[in-house]
Design an enzyme around this catalytic site. Structure first.
Site, PDB file in Angstrom:
ATOM      1  N   ASP A  11       0.839  -1.193   0.000  1.00 44.16           N
ATOM      2  CA  ASP A  11       0.000   0.000   0.000  1.00 44.16           C
ATOM      3  C   ASP A  11       0.882   1.255   0.000  1.00 44.16           C
ATOM      4  OD1 ASP A  11      -2.432   1.535   0.424  1.00 44.16           O
ATOM      5  OD2 ASP A  11      -1.782   1.745   2.505  1.00 44.16           O
ATOM      6  N   ASP A  13      -0.458   5.082   1.128  1.00 43.75           N
ATOM      7  CA  ASP A  13      -0.795   5.945   2.264  1.00 43.75           C
ATOM      8  C   ASP A  13      -0.821   5.164   3.569  1.00 43.75           C
ATOM      9  OD1 ASP A  13      -1.236   8.528   1.053  1.00 43.75           O
ATOM     10  OD2 ASP A  13      -3.012   7.677   0.108  1.00 43.75           O
ATOM     11  N   LYS A 153      -8.530  -5.234  -3.531  1.00 38.56           N
ATOM     12  CA  LYS A 153      -7.114  -5.392  -3.836  1.00 38.56           C
ATOM     13  C   LYS A 153      -6.754  -6.879  -3.940  1.00 38.56           C
ATOM     14  CE  LYS A 153      -5.278  -1.220  -1.591  1.00 38.56           C
ATOM     15  NZ  LYS A 153      -4.289  -0.724  -0.603  1.00 38.56           N
ATOM     16  N   ASP A 176      -2.092  -1.089   5.761  1.00 30.27           N
ATOM     17  CA  ASP A 176      -2.487  -0.456   7.020  1.00 30.27           C
ATOM     18  C   ASP A 176      -3.994  -0.289   7.210  1.00 30.27           C
ATOM     19  OD1 ASP A 176      -2.719   1.686   5.018  1.00 30.27           O
ATOM     20  OD2 ASP A 176      -2.977   3.003   6.752  1.00 30.27           O
ATOM     21  N   ASP A 180      -6.923  -3.148   2.675  1.00 30.46           N
ATOM     22  CA  ASP A 180      -5.827  -4.096   2.491  1.00 30.46           C
ATOM     23  C   ASP A 180      -6.187  -5.508   2.941  1.00 30.46           C
ATOM     24  OD1 ASP A 180      -3.860  -2.250   1.474  1.00 30.46           O
ATOM     25  OD2 ASP A 180      -3.729  -1.425   3.499  1.00 30.46           O
TER      26      ASP A 180
END
Length: 225
Positions: A11, A13, A153, A176, A180
């Site tokens: 990821d 951010d 994802k 995070d 995810d």
């Protein structure tokens, strides 16, 4: 004895960044030096991870918009439906609410398969309207994303892995946030960084002591032992 280095899905951010969302340059060096394939997997619109890959100096293998669209080896894969998300936004705005990005709205200008709504905008009516249209709202910690429930994802990672001719379960995944979780469930090994939300921490195989990019670097170090 040489340890095989897994392909990496990561990821942006909250994972490659500092707390202020600026990218930690140590993370960029680590991605460039990773000896296996690297897939940048983000909720951001497609141009952002593509540009990041180019500036790092790695091949643009990316999953964007929470799995709605991806690029691998010059092939574009589209899984989401921007028109459906636009219908939700129209009803949301007609009810008197605002996306919260201002008139220029750079958050959605290049977005092709979903819509992002500011965390400052009301969530409950957005969720109600999205569900009525058969869509869902995912809170990434940086925005509310209106998207198809069939997009994630994790599902996109399966498609990307197929194009790379590798097993999705061979991936190391680091992230995070709630978006995810699907990637963590698909990958063979997953780390949530220390600042991750509870859904990511519950799903990941391990949680790093470090937060943000410190956690990302910690995960790489542990995975390459």
């Amino acid at each position: 004895m040489t340890t095989m280095v897994p392909p990496l899905a990561v990821d942006i951010d909250g994972t490659l960044s500092r707390a202020d969302r600026s990218i930690d340059p140590r993370a960029l060096d680590a991605l460039r030096e990773w000896p296996g394939p690297v897939v940048i997997a983000t909720g951001k619109a497609l141009p952002f991870p593509v540009a990041l890959s180019q500036f790092i100096g790695i091949q643009a293998r990316v999953i964007a918009e929470n799995g709605g669209i991806s690029i691998v080896d010059d092939e574009l894969l589209v899984h989401g439906d921007r028109a459906a998300a636009d219908a939700v936004v129209q009803e949301y705005e007609a009810a008197g609410y605002d996306l919260g990005w201002g008139s220029l709205d750079l958050a959605n200008r290049w977005r092709e398969t979903e819509i992002a709504v500011s965390l400052d905008s009301p969530l409950d009516p957005l969720t109600t309207i999205a569900e009525a249209h058969g869509l869902e709202v995912v809170d990434t910690g940086f925005a509310y994303h209106v998207k198809s429930p069939t997009v994630s994802k994790g599902r996109a990672l399966v498609e990307v892995a197929d194009r790379l001719d590798v097993d999705p379960a061979s991936f190391l995944a680091i992230g995070d946030s709630e978006n995810d979780v699907g990637m963590f469930e698909t990958a063979g090994v997953s780390y949530a960084v220390g600042n991750a939300d509870e859904s990511a921490k519950r799903t990941a195989d391990a949680v790093t002591d470090g937060s943000y990019a410190d956690g990302f670097l910690e995960a790489l170090e542990k995975a390459s032992r």
